[in-house]
Design an enzyme around this catalytic site. Structure first.
Site, PDB file in Angstrom:
ATOM      1  CG  ASN A 153      -0.270  -0.020   2.532  1.00 61.51           C
ATOM      2  OD1 ASN A 153       0.911  -0.342   2.615  1.00 61.51           O
ATOM      3  ND2 ASN A 153      -0.999   0.309   3.583  1.00 61.51           N
ATOM      4  CD  GLU A 154       4.954  -0.329  -0.118  1.00 58.46           C
ATOM      5  OE1 GLU A 154       5.730  -1.067   0.506  1.00 58.46           O
ATOM      6  OE2 GLU A 154       3.935  -0.765  -0.706  1.00 58.46           O
ATOM      7  CB  VAL A 155       0.662   3.847  -4.547  1.00 57.04           C
ATOM      8  CG1 VAL A 155      -0.184   4.917  -5.244  1.00 57.04           C
ATOM      9  CG2 VAL A 155       1.801   3.411  -5.477  1.00 57.04           C
TER      10      VAL A 155
END
Length: 234
Positions: free
Chosen positions: A116-118
Protein backbone atom coordinates in the site's frame (compact mmCIF):
# COMPACT_ATOMS: atom_id res chain seq x y z
CA UNK A 1 17.66 -25.39 8.00
CA UNK A 2 17.50 -22.02 9.69
CA UNK A 3 14.40 -20.35 11.07
CA UNK A 4 14.45 -16.55 11.03
CA UNK A 5 11.73 -14.84 13.04
CA UNK A 6 10.88 -11.18 12.50
CA UNK A 7 10.45 -9.95 16.04
CA UNK A 8 10.05 -6.33 17.12
CA UNK A 9 7.60 -3.88 18.63
CA UNK A 10 4.65 -2.65 16.60
CA UNK A 11 3.74 -6.05 15.13
CA UNK A 12 7.31 -6.69 13.99
CA UNK A 13 7.67 -3.29 12.34
CA UNK A 14 10.86 -3.03 10.30
CA UNK A 15 13.33 -0.79 12.10
CA UNK A 16 16.98 -0.39 11.17
CA UNK A 17 17.88 -2.71 14.05
CA UNK A 18 15.44 -5.45 12.97
CA UNK A 19 16.50 -5.29 9.33
CA UNK A 20 20.21 -5.39 10.17
CA UNK A 21 19.67 -8.27 12.61
CA UNK A 22 17.66 -10.22 10.05
CA UNK A 23 20.31 -9.59 7.41
CA UNK A 24 23.00 -10.92 9.73
CA UNK A 25 20.94 -14.03 10.49
CA UNK A 26 20.51 -14.59 6.77
CA UNK A 27 24.25 -14.22 6.18
CA UNK A 28 24.93 -16.63 9.04
CA UNK A 29 22.70 -19.16 7.27
CA UNK A 30 25.16 -19.13 4.33
CA UNK A 31 23.92 -21.90 2.01
CA UNK A 32 21.29 -23.32 4.34
CA UNK A 33 17.52 -23.31 3.61
CA UNK A 34 15.64 -20.56 5.44
CA UNK A 35 12.19 -20.50 7.01
CA UNK A 36 11.06 -16.88 7.44
CA UNK A 37 8.11 -15.94 9.63
CA UNK A 38 6.92 -13.38 12.15
CA UNK A 39 6.68 -13.37 15.92
CA UNK A 40 3.26 -13.65 17.53
CA UNK A 41 0.21 -13.04 15.36
CA UNK A 42 1.86 -10.88 12.67
CA UNK A 43 4.42 -11.39 9.92
CA UNK A 44 5.35 -7.71 9.77
CA UNK A 45 3.17 -4.61 9.83
CA UNK A 46 5.65 -2.81 7.57
CA UNK A 47 8.29 -0.16 8.08
CA UNK A 48 8.66 1.37 11.52
CA UNK A 49 6.83 4.67 11.02
CA UNK A 50 7.88 6.03 14.39
CA UNK A 51 11.54 5.61 13.52
CA UNK A 52 11.07 6.84 9.95
CA UNK A 53 9.43 10.07 11.10
CA UNK A 54 12.55 11.04 13.08
CA UNK A 55 15.20 10.49 10.41
CA UNK A 56 17.22 13.12 8.59
CA UNK A 57 18.78 12.44 5.19
CA UNK A 58 21.73 10.51 6.65
CA UNK A 59 19.49 8.44 8.88
CA UNK A 60 17.06 7.79 6.05
CA UNK A 61 19.95 6.68 3.85
CA UNK A 62 20.94 4.12 6.50
CA UNK A 63 17.33 2.96 6.84
CA UNK A 64 16.60 2.54 3.13
CA UNK A 65 19.95 0.94 2.38
CA UNK A 66 19.28 -1.58 5.17
CA UNK A 67 15.95 -2.41 3.51
CA UNK A 68 17.56 -2.75 0.08
CA UNK A 69 20.35 -4.98 1.42
CA UNK A 70 17.87 -7.26 3.14
CA UNK A 71 15.61 -7.52 0.09
CA UNK A 72 18.60 -8.34 -2.13
CA UNK A 73 19.96 -10.93 0.29
CA UNK A 74 16.61 -12.71 0.63
CA UNK A 75 15.95 -12.64 -3.11
CA UNK A 76 19.41 -13.93 -4.00
CA UNK A 77 19.88 -16.44 -1.16
CA UNK A 78 21.23 -19.54 -2.92
CA UNK A 79 19.25 -22.05 -0.86
CA UNK A 80 15.45 -22.33 -0.63
CA UNK A 81 13.59 -19.61 1.29
CA UNK A 82 10.00 -20.18 2.38
CA UNK A 83 8.03 -17.37 4.01
CA UNK A 84 5.20 -18.39 6.30
CA UNK A 85 2.93 -15.35 6.41
CA UNK A 86 1.45 -16.06 9.81
CA UNK A 87 -0.34 -12.71 10.10
CA UNK A 88 -0.51 -9.25 8.57
CA UNK A 89 2.23 -8.56 5.99
CA UNK A 90 1.82 -4.93 5.04
CA UNK A 91 3.98 -2.77 2.75
CA UNK A 92 7.56 -3.61 3.80
CA UNK A 93 6.31 -6.83 5.38
CA UNK A 94 4.81 -7.87 2.07
CA UNK A 95 8.07 -6.92 0.33
CA UNK A 96 10.06 -9.35 2.49
CA UNK A 97 7.54 -12.13 1.85
CA UNK A 98 7.73 -11.56 -1.91
CA UNK A 99 11.51 -11.95 -1.81
CA UNK A 100 11.10 -15.58 -0.68
CA UNK A 101 10.93 -18.49 -3.13
CA UNK A 102 7.58 -19.66 -1.78
CA UNK A 103 4.99 -17.76 0.27
CA UNK A 104 2.51 -19.67 2.40
CA UNK A 105 -0.22 -17.52 3.97
CA UNK A 106 -2.37 -18.47 6.90
CA UNK A 107 -6.10 -18.87 6.31
CA UNK A 108 -6.81 -17.18 9.64
CA UNK A 109 -9.74 -14.78 9.40
CA UNK A 110 -8.89 -11.11 9.04
CA UNK A 111 -5.24 -11.46 8.02
CA UNK A 112 -4.20 -9.12 5.17
CA UNK A 113 -1.22 -8.74 2.87
CA UNK A 114 -0.42 -6.05 0.33
CA UNK A 115 1.73 -3.24 -0.98
CA UNK A 116 0.00 0.00 0.00
CA UNK A 117 2.98 2.32 -0.52
CA UNK A 118 1.24 4.37 -3.22
CA UNK A 119 -1.68 5.06 -0.88
CA UNK A 120 0.83 6.20 1.75
CA UNK A 121 2.66 8.49 -0.69
CA UNK A 122 5.90 6.51 -0.52
CA UNK A 123 8.29 5.92 -3.41
CA UNK A 124 9.82 2.47 -3.76
CA UNK A 125 13.60 2.21 -3.39
CA UNK A 126 15.02 0.92 -6.69
CA UNK A 127 16.14 -2.63 -5.79
CA UNK A 128 12.93 -3.22 -3.90
CA UNK A 129 10.89 -2.04 -6.87
CA UNK A 130 12.85 -4.27 -9.25
CA UNK A 131 12.28 -7.28 -6.99
CA UNK A 132 8.54 -6.63 -6.72
CA UNK A 133 8.21 -6.33 -10.50
CA UNK A 134 10.15 -9.55 -11.01
CA UNK A 135 8.10 -11.51 -8.48
CA UNK A 136 4.62 -10.36 -9.47
CA UNK A 137 4.89 -9.75 -13.21
CA UNK A 138 2.43 -7.97 -15.48
CA UNK A 139 -0.49 -7.33 -15.16
CA UNK A 140 -0.73 -8.28 -11.48
CA UNK A 141 2.05 -5.92 -10.44
CA UNK A 142 0.20 -2.92 -11.88
CA UNK A 143 -2.98 -3.75 -10.05
CA UNK A 144 -1.24 -4.55 -6.76
CA UNK A 145 0.89 -1.40 -6.77
CA UNK A 146 -1.65 1.09 -8.11
CA UNK A 147 -4.65 -0.30 -6.25
CA UNK A 148 -2.54 -0.25 -3.05
CA UNK A 149 -4.98 -2.54 -1.25
CA UNK A 150 -4.55 -5.09 1.51
CA UNK A 151 -5.86 -8.49 0.47
CA UNK A 152 -7.22 -11.55 2.21
CA UNK A 153 -5.52 -14.86 1.44
CA UNK A 154 -7.73 -16.03 -1.48
CA UNK A 155 -7.32 -12.80 -3.45
CA UNK A 156 -3.63 -12.59 -2.57
CA UNK A 157 -3.17 -16.08 -4.00
CA UNK A 158 -5.09 -15.20 -7.16
CA UNK A 159 -2.83 -12.18 -7.68
CA UNK A 160 0.34 -14.18 -7.07
CA UNK A 161 1.32 -12.34 -3.90
CA UNK A 162 1.28 -15.69 -2.11
CA UNK A 163 1.57 -19.19 -3.54
CA UNK A 164 -0.26 -21.36 -1.02
CA UNK A 165 -2.91 -20.87 1.64
CA UNK A 166 -1.96 -23.02 4.60
CA UNK A 167 -0.45 -23.14 8.05
CA UNK A 168 3.04 -23.53 9.50
CA UNK A 169 3.28 -27.31 9.12
CA UNK A 170 2.56 -27.04 5.40
CA UNK A 171 5.09 -24.24 4.98
CA UNK A 172 7.79 -26.25 6.73
CA UNK A 173 6.93 -29.30 4.65
CA UNK A 174 7.42 -27.26 1.48
CA UNK A 175 10.82 -26.06 2.68
CA UNK A 176 11.84 -29.64 3.49
CA UNK A 177 10.86 -30.70 -0.03
CA UNK A 178 12.83 -27.89 -1.68
CA UNK A 179 15.80 -28.53 0.61
CA UNK A 180 15.91 -32.12 -0.65
CA UNK A 181 17.10 -31.03 -4.09
CA UNK A 182 20.87 -30.99 -4.81
CA UNK A 183 22.06 -27.70 -3.33
CA UNK A 184 24.42 -26.72 -6.15
CA UNK A 185 21.86 -27.39 -8.88
CA UNK A 186 19.14 -25.53 -6.96
CA UNK A 187 21.41 -22.49 -6.52
CA UNK A 188 22.55 -22.50 -10.16
CA UNK A 189 19.01 -22.83 -11.49
CA UNK A 190 17.74 -20.10 -9.19
CA UNK A 191 20.45 -17.77 -10.47
CA UNK A 192 19.49 -18.44 -14.09
CA UNK A 193 15.82 -17.89 -13.35
CA UNK A 194 16.45 -14.91 -11.13
CA UNK A 195 19.48 -12.80 -12.11
CA UNK A 196 21.03 -10.77 -9.32
CA UNK A 197 19.49 -7.41 -8.53
CA UNK A 198 21.74 -4.62 -9.77
CA UNK A 199 21.51 -0.86 -10.16
CA UNK A 200 22.84 1.32 -12.94
CA UNK A 201 24.82 4.44 -12.10
CA UNK A 202 21.74 6.49 -13.00
CA UNK A 203 19.60 4.42 -10.64
CA UNK A 204 22.11 4.92 -7.81
CA UNK A 205 22.25 8.67 -8.42
CA UNK A 206 18.46 8.98 -8.50
CA UNK A 207 18.17 6.96 -5.27
CA UNK A 208 20.73 9.16 -3.49
CA UNK A 209 19.68 12.52 -4.91
CA UNK A 210 15.90 12.15 -5.15
CA UNK A 211 14.36 9.16 -3.39
CA UNK A 212 16.19 9.40 -0.06
CA UNK A 213 15.71 13.19 0.29
CA UNK A 214 12.04 12.75 -0.61
CA UNK A 215 11.56 10.22 2.22
CA UNK A 216 13.44 12.51 4.65
CA UNK A 217 11.70 15.73 3.62
CA UNK A 218 9.81 17.73 6.28
CA UNK A 219 6.56 17.22 4.36
CA UNK A 220 6.98 13.45 4.31
CA UNK A 221 7.96 13.36 7.97
CA UNK A 222 4.72 15.19 8.78
CA UNK A 223 2.77 12.71 6.66
CA UNK A 224 4.41 9.81 8.49
CA UNK A 225 3.57 11.33 11.88
CA UNK A 226 -0.03 11.85 10.81
CA UNK A 227 -0.24 8.27 9.59
CA UNK A 228 1.27 7.03 12.85
CA UNK A 229 -1.29 9.00 14.85
CA UNK A 230 -4.15 7.62 12.74
CA UNK A 231 -2.87 4.11 13.30
CA UNK A 232 -2.72 4.66 17.06
CA UNK A 233 -6.34 5.84 17.22
CA UNK A 234 -7.77 2.80 15.41
Amino acid sequence: MKTIVLSAAGKNALSIALMQRTLQELRDAQNEPVFLTGDGDAFSAGLNLKELSTLDVDGMSTFLHALEELVKALYEHPAPVVAYVNGHAIAGGCVLALAADVRVMTAREGVRIGLNEVALGLRFPPLTFAMVRARLGTPAVERVLLEAELYRAPEAKALGIVDVIGEEAEARSMLTKLAGHPRDIFAATKLVLRPRLTLSDDDRAHFADDTIPYWASPAMRQELLALLNRTKTR
